[in-house]
Design an enzyme around this catalytic site. Sequence first.
Site, PDB file in Angstrom:
ATOM      1  N   GLY A 158      -1.791  -2.602  -3.967  1.00  0.00           N
ATOM      2  CA  GLY A 158      -0.675  -3.071  -3.145  1.00  0.00           C
ATOM      3  C   GLY A 158       0.592  -2.296  -3.442  1.00  0.00           C
ATOM      4  N   SER A 159       1.717  -2.978  -3.376  1.00  0.00           N
ATOM      5  CA  SER A 159       3.018  -2.303  -3.352  1.00  0.00           C
ATOM      6  C   SER A 159       3.400  -1.587  -4.645  1.00  0.00           C
ATOM      7  CB  SER A 159       4.116  -3.297  -2.974  1.00  0.00           C
ATOM      8  OG  SER A 159       4.017  -3.619  -1.602  1.00  0.00           O
ATOM      9  N   ILE A 160       2.783  -1.904  -5.777  1.00  0.00           N
ATOM     10  CA  ILE A 160       3.123  -1.150  -6.991  1.00  0.00           C
ATOM     11  C   ILE A 160       2.753   0.329  -6.836  1.00  0.00           C
ATOM     12  CG2 ILE A 160       3.021  -3.130  -8.552  1.00  0.00           C
ATOM     13  CD1 ILE A 160       0.264  -2.068  -9.487  1.00  0.00           C
TER      14      ILE A 160
END
Length: 210
Positions: free
Chosen positions: A38-40
Amino acid sequence: YDPTVFVDPDLRPERNKLFINKGKPLINRALSGTYPPGSIFKIVIASAGLEKKKIARYTPFNCPGYKVVGRRKFNCWKKGGHGDVDVCQALSGSCNVFFYTTGLRLGPDEIARFARSFGLGRVSGLGLPGEKKGLIPDRRWKKTALKQAWYQGETANYSIGQGYITLTPIQALGMISAIANNGNLVKPTLLKGAKPVLEKINISKNNIKI
């Protein structure tokens, strides 16, 4: 699970249930669990974009809440969008559209190359059994594994840590720590006080600072 089932003979039936439990509670998820980051993963996209000069510190992209790639609309998490954002604003606000755009400028092979430099797609070197490599996809991988060409929409998904990509939690920790450690990827160890083994990632000090 209750760890006393491994020391109390009377709890053997409870212990045996753990081995056949479909939830697999005994898996070392830090090393053997693989998940879409995801966004990491936007940390990698930002680093690659800056290093390959696809973006600069104050390059603005407009986020109206979505980006059209081919015939498909890829949404930002923020309905209505973030407006004009640069890389620091995009990271702090986790703007999907900024990273769709940056990732499309990079392409899947460049994304994969930078992801691997952060230790992704390979074991950490901790030395415990059962560690998984995860998956860092590129055009060649898809052609070999799935017998299919790579599509632009897949690059958009890739750029926000979704799609085919998977990491282990210890890989994710190493990736984030590499930025905190001024571009040094640290090989994890179980020994307290052991001298750290460092691997320099190929990112300039200025881009690390950004």
